[in-house]
Design a protein around this motif. Structure first.
Motif, PDB file in Angstrom:
ATOM      1  N   TRP A 159     -13.334 -14.210 -24.010  1.00 31.29           N
ATOM      2  CA  TRP A 159     -13.006 -12.826 -24.262  1.00 31.29           C
ATOM      3  C   TRP A 159     -12.443 -12.762 -25.557  1.00 31.29           C
ATOM      4  O   TRP A 159     -12.862 -11.901 -26.441  1.00 31.29           O
ATOM      5  CB  TRP A 159     -12.034 -12.211 -23.317  1.00 31.29           C
ATOM      6  N   ASN A 160     -11.494 -13.771 -26.206  1.00 31.54           N
ATOM      7  CA  ASN A 160     -11.056 -13.711 -27.435  1.00 31.54           C
ATOM      8  C   ASN A 160     -12.145 -14.065 -28.595  1.00 31.54           C
ATOM      9  O   ASN A 160     -12.279 -13.336 -29.357  1.00 31.54           O
ATOM     10  CB  ASN A 160     -10.175 -14.722 -27.500  1.00 31.54           C
ATOM     11  N   LYS A 161     -13.160 -14.633 -28.213  1.00 36.84           N
ATOM     12  CA  LYS A 161     -14.352 -14.952 -28.799  1.00 36.84           C
ATOM     13  C   LYS A 161     -14.995 -13.763 -29.133  1.00 36.84           C
ATOM     14  O   LYS A 161     -15.408 -13.257 -30.392  1.00 36.84           O
ATOM     15  CB  LYS A 161     -15.424 -15.972 -28.294  1.00 36.84           C
ATOM     16  N   GLN A 162     -15.199 -12.951 -28.318  1.00 37.60           N
ATOM     17  CA  GLN A 162     -16.035 -11.654 -28.188  1.00 37.60           C
ATOM     18  C   GLN A 162     -14.871 -10.874 -29.380  1.00 37.60           C
ATOM     19  O   GLN A 162     -15.700 -10.098 -29.897  1.00 37.60           O
ATOM     20  CB  GLN A 162     -16.350 -11.090 -26.854  1.00 37.60           C
ATOM     21  N   ILE A 173      -4.241 -11.391 -39.149  1.00 38.28           N
ATOM     22  CA  ILE A 173      -5.037 -11.436 -38.073  1.00 38.28           C
ATOM     23  C   ILE A 173      -6.439 -12.116 -38.758  1.00 38.28           C
ATOM     24  O   ILE A 173      -7.020 -12.889 -37.755  1.00 38.28           O
ATOM     25  CB  ILE A 173      -5.359 -10.119 -37.889  1.00 38.28           C
ATOM     26  N   ARG A 174      -6.689 -12.045 -39.892  1.00 37.20           N
ATOM     27  CA  ARG A 174      -8.009 -12.670 -40.540  1.00 37.20           C
ATOM     28  C   ARG A 174      -7.882 -14.103 -40.470  1.00 37.20           C
ATOM     29  O   ARG A 174      -8.515 -14.879 -39.928  1.00 37.20           O
ATOM     30  CB  ARG A 174      -8.006 -12.270 -41.994  1.00 37.20           C
ATOM     31  N   ASN A 175      -6.470 -14.764 -40.771  1.00 38.36           N
ATOM     32  CA  ASN A 175      -5.910 -16.155 -40.643  1.00 38.36           C
ATOM     33  C   ASN A 175      -6.184 -16.633 -39.136  1.00 38.36           C
ATOM     34  O   ASN A 175      -6.665 -17.703 -39.038  1.00 38.36           O
ATOM     35  CB  ASN A 175      -4.716 -16.345 -41.361  1.00 38.36           C
ATOM     36  N   ARG A 176      -5.722 -15.715 -38.313  1.00 35.11           N
ATOM     37  CA  ARG A 176      -5.767 -16.201 -36.816  1.00 35.11           C
ATOM     38  C   ARG A 176      -7.056 -16.405 -36.445  1.00 35.11           C
ATOM     39  O   ARG A 176      -7.429 -17.287 -35.586  1.00 35.11           O
ATOM     40  CB  ARG A 176      -4.643 -15.294 -36.162  1.00 35.11           C
ATOM     41  N   LEU A 177      -7.913 -15.505 -36.811  1.00 34.44           N
ATOM     42  CA  LEU A 177      -9.391 -15.359 -36.527  1.00 34.44           C
ATOM     43  C   LEU A 177     -10.142 -16.384 -36.895  1.00 34.44           C
ATOM     44  O   LEU A 177     -10.878 -17.377 -36.386  1.00 34.44           O
ATOM     45  CB  LEU A 177     -10.170 -14.211 -36.780  1.00 34.44           C
ATOM     46  N   HIS A 190      -9.190 -19.684 -35.068  1.00 36.79           N
ATOM     47  CA  HIS A 190      -9.878 -19.476 -33.754  1.00 36.79           C
ATOM     48  C   HIS A 190      -8.453 -19.365 -32.710  1.00 36.79           C
ATOM     49  O   HIS A 190      -8.557 -20.182 -31.793  1.00 36.79           O
ATOM     50  CB  HIS A 190     -10.557 -20.977 -33.278  1.00 36.79           C
ATOM     51  N   GLU A 191      -7.789 -18.675 -33.155  1.00 41.21           N
ATOM     52  CA  GLU A 191      -6.306 -18.400 -32.413  1.00 41.21           C
ATOM     53  C   GLU A 191      -6.508 -17.277 -31.832  1.00 41.21           C
ATOM     54  O   GLU A 191      -7.305 -16.186 -31.980  1.00 41.21           O
ATOM     55  CB  GLU A 191      -5.197 -18.467 -33.413  1.00 41.21           C
ATOM     56  N   PRO A 192      -5.781 -16.891 -30.540  1.00 43.50           N
ATOM     57  CA  PRO A 192      -5.769 -15.836 -30.066  1.00 43.50           C
ATOM     58  C   PRO A 192      -5.401 -14.564 -30.770  1.00 43.50           C
ATOM     59  O   PRO A 192      -4.678 -14.744 -31.684  1.00 43.50           O
ATOM     60  CB  PRO A 192      -4.767 -15.947 -28.859  1.00 43.50           C
ATOM     61  N   LEU A 193      -6.124 -13.536 -30.678  1.00 45.17           N
ATOM     62  CA  LEU A 193      -5.672 -12.253 -31.629  1.00 45.17           C
ATOM     63  C   LEU A 193      -4.764 -11.484 -31.011  1.00 45.17           C
ATOM     64  O   LEU A 193      -4.039 -10.470 -31.841  1.00 45.17           O
ATOM     65  CB  LEU A 193      -7.110 -11.527 -31.706  1.00 45.17           C
ATOM     66  N   ALA A 220     -14.125  -1.022 -28.075  1.00 41.95           N
ATOM     67  CA  ALA A 220     -13.423   0.085 -26.976  1.00 41.95           C
ATOM     68  C   ALA A 220     -13.935  -0.581 -25.785  1.00 41.95           C
ATOM     69  O   ALA A 220     -13.118  -0.778 -24.746  1.00 41.95           O
ATOM     70  CB  ALA A 220     -14.007   1.502 -26.982  1.00 41.95           C
ATOM     71  N   GLU A 221     -14.869  -0.917 -25.667  1.00 39.78           N
ATOM     72  CA  GLU A 221     -15.530  -1.585 -24.401  1.00 39.78           C
ATOM     73  C   GLU A 221     -14.586  -3.016 -24.068  1.00 39.78           C
ATOM     74  O   GLU A 221     -14.392  -3.472 -22.872  1.00 39.78           O
ATOM     75  CB  GLU A 221     -17.083  -1.954 -24.399  1.00 39.78           C
ATOM     76  N   LEU A 222     -14.350  -3.905 -25.104  1.00 45.62           N
ATOM     77  CA  LEU A 222     -13.728  -5.075 -24.948  1.00 45.62           C
ATOM     78  C   LEU A 222     -12.327  -5.126 -24.537  1.00 45.62           C
ATOM     79  O   LEU A 222     -11.703  -5.633 -23.820  1.00 45.62           O
ATOM     80  CB  LEU A 222     -14.079  -6.050 -26.039  1.00 45.62           C
ATOM     81  N   CYS A 223     -11.749  -3.770 -25.227  1.00 41.79           N
ATOM     82  CA  CYS A 223     -10.325  -3.546 -24.873  1.00 41.79           C
ATOM     83  C   CYS A 223     -10.169  -2.745 -23.489  1.00 41.79           C
ATOM     84  O   CYS A 223      -9.451  -1.597 -23.674  1.00 41.79           O
ATOM     85  CB  CYS A 223      -9.727  -2.672 -26.144  1.00 41.79           C
ATOM     86  N   SER A 224     -10.253  -3.555 -22.401  1.00 44.62           N
ATOM     87  CA  SER A 224     -10.055  -2.965 -21.126  1.00 44.62           C
ATOM     88  C   SER A 224      -9.907  -3.929 -20.371  1.00 44.62           C
ATOM     89  O   SER A 224     -10.107  -5.073 -20.386  1.00 44.62           O
ATOM     90  CB  SER A 224     -11.338  -1.988 -20.795  1.00 44.62           C
ATOM     91  N   ILE A 225      -9.242  -3.564 -19.292  1.00 41.80           N
ATOM     92  CA  ILE A 225      -8.891  -4.574 -18.150  1.00 41.80           C
ATOM     93  C   ILE A 225      -9.967  -5.162 -17.518  1.00 41.80           C
ATOM     94  O   ILE A 225     -10.207  -6.252 -16.941  1.00 41.80           O
ATOM     95  CB  ILE A 225      -7.780  -4.082 -17.080  1.00 41.80           C
TER      96      ILE A 225
END
Length: 349
Positions: free
Chosen positions: A37-40, A191-195, A198-201, A249-254
């Motif tokens: 999910w984080n990769k997407q 966030i850019r550095n986190r990405l 490969h860290e969780p966003l 928007a599609e990814l940011c859902s339960i």
């Protein structure tokens, strides 16, 4: 191929960051799903971050030049404008920083120049800008470069309206301070550095439930859109063209998180695809008609684009004497600095 084989390759310490009870990461399969999910999320974040970065660096660079040109037009008669404008330092962001006044920025510039040297590219402002990091430009958006500081480089407040014309307080309508804008950019850089690492966003120590974590991702993405709007609202359309906001928007859902946690269960049954490109690689060959033959070359007219190609004797599969005008041949085009482009690997069809 087992789940364990994948998780071990990701390293135990890094994989542990996805063992979140709030997200439901209580098993290896669930943690791997959260990782996917984080990769997407990262893949959808990247275009927004790129638009922020390109918008910011070009706005700062171009606004400085624009301000200097407008200053000349205010100060001098029109007959002197051309000469005065030609004297504007187009590499101002390079010459302003020295080892003494700003070691960090100076080092970044030298690294960029060294990269250009390795690539044998000229030290033009455009080339250097492309090599500088996002953090380099973010570091300029702070009060250290305000005219009241009497800095070695003065950017603010006179560039604020040029670089960030739409950065306004939503309640008062007054322009935001440079430090307020800079703080938003610092968060985006995190966030850019986190990405990139490969860290969780979604890091959120105050999260009580999964909704809090998803909302944190939405907050980060919204910040990118907000800053793009501050600089140039039209650039938001770039993300609409590729339906980036819709994907986020599609990814940011339960449901999206739940669905990804189900994916690892099917991994053992998936085949390992080692030859992905073979099924989709495009055919670059042309079919053409031989229109001229000599002792050491032939000329071929492409059926595809009617261009005439030059084929050396060494590129012909059979003996050149076996070819006749009007024969059809298959070949691979290659550009050339001579009159005709080259035909490679020529064979009769």
């Amino acid at each position: 191929m087992t789940i364990e084989a994948i998780t071990q390759s990701l390293s135990a310490s890094r994989f542990a960051t996805y063992q979140s009870p709030i997200l439901g990461g209580t098993s290896s399969e669930q943690c791997l799903g959260i990782y996917l999910w984080n990769k997407q999320l990262a893949s959808v974040f990247l275009p927004a971050l790129q638009v922020v970065e390109i918008s910011l660096r070009n706005a700062i660079y171009q606004s400085y030049i624009q301000y200097e040109e407008e200053r000349i037009e205010r100060k001098f008669a029109s007959h002197a404008w051309k000469e005065k404008k030609s004297q504007i330092d187009r590499s101002w962001f390079v010459t302003a920083f020295t080892q003494r006044n700003n070691p960090g920025a100076h080092k970044s510039i030298q690294t960029a120049i060294n990269q250009l040297d390795k690539e044998k590219k000229p030290h033009t402002p455009e080339n250097i800008i492309a090599k500088l990091t996002f953090g380099f430009w973010v570091s300029m958006v702070r009060n250290d470069f305000d005219i009241q500081k009497k800095s070695y480089l003065v950017l603010w407040p006179h560039l604020r309206g040029l670089v960030f014309p739409n950065a306004l307080n939503t309640q008062t309508g007054r322009p935001l301070s440079i430090n307020s804008i800079g703080n938003e950019l610092k968060e985006i850089n995190k966030i850019r550095n986190r990405l990139s690492h490969h860290e969780p966003l979604w890091r959120n120590q105050k999260a009580y439930q999964v909704e809090d974590i998803i909302n944190k991702v939405i907050e980060h993405y919204e910040r990118c859109l907000k800053v793009i709007y501050w600089i140039n609202p039209s650039n938001l359309k770039l993300l609409d063209i590729i339906e980036n906001n819709q994907k986020m928007a599609e990814l940011c859902s339960i449901h999206a998180l739940w669905k990804n946690k189900q994916l690892p269960g099917g991994i053992p049954s998936l085949p390992i695809n080692k030859e992905w490109g073979k099924s989709i690689i495009l055919d670059t060959s042309h079919i053409g008609e031989v229109i001229h033959i000599s002792d050491n070359h032939i000329l071929i007219k492409s059926k595809k684009d009617k261009v005439i190609f030059f084929g050396k004797k060494e590129e012909i599969h059979d003996e050149i004497g076996e070819y006749r005008e009007h024969d059809l041949v298959k070949y691979y085009p290659e550009p050339s600095i001579t009159r005709y482009p080259n035909a490679k690997k020529i064979i009769k069809v």
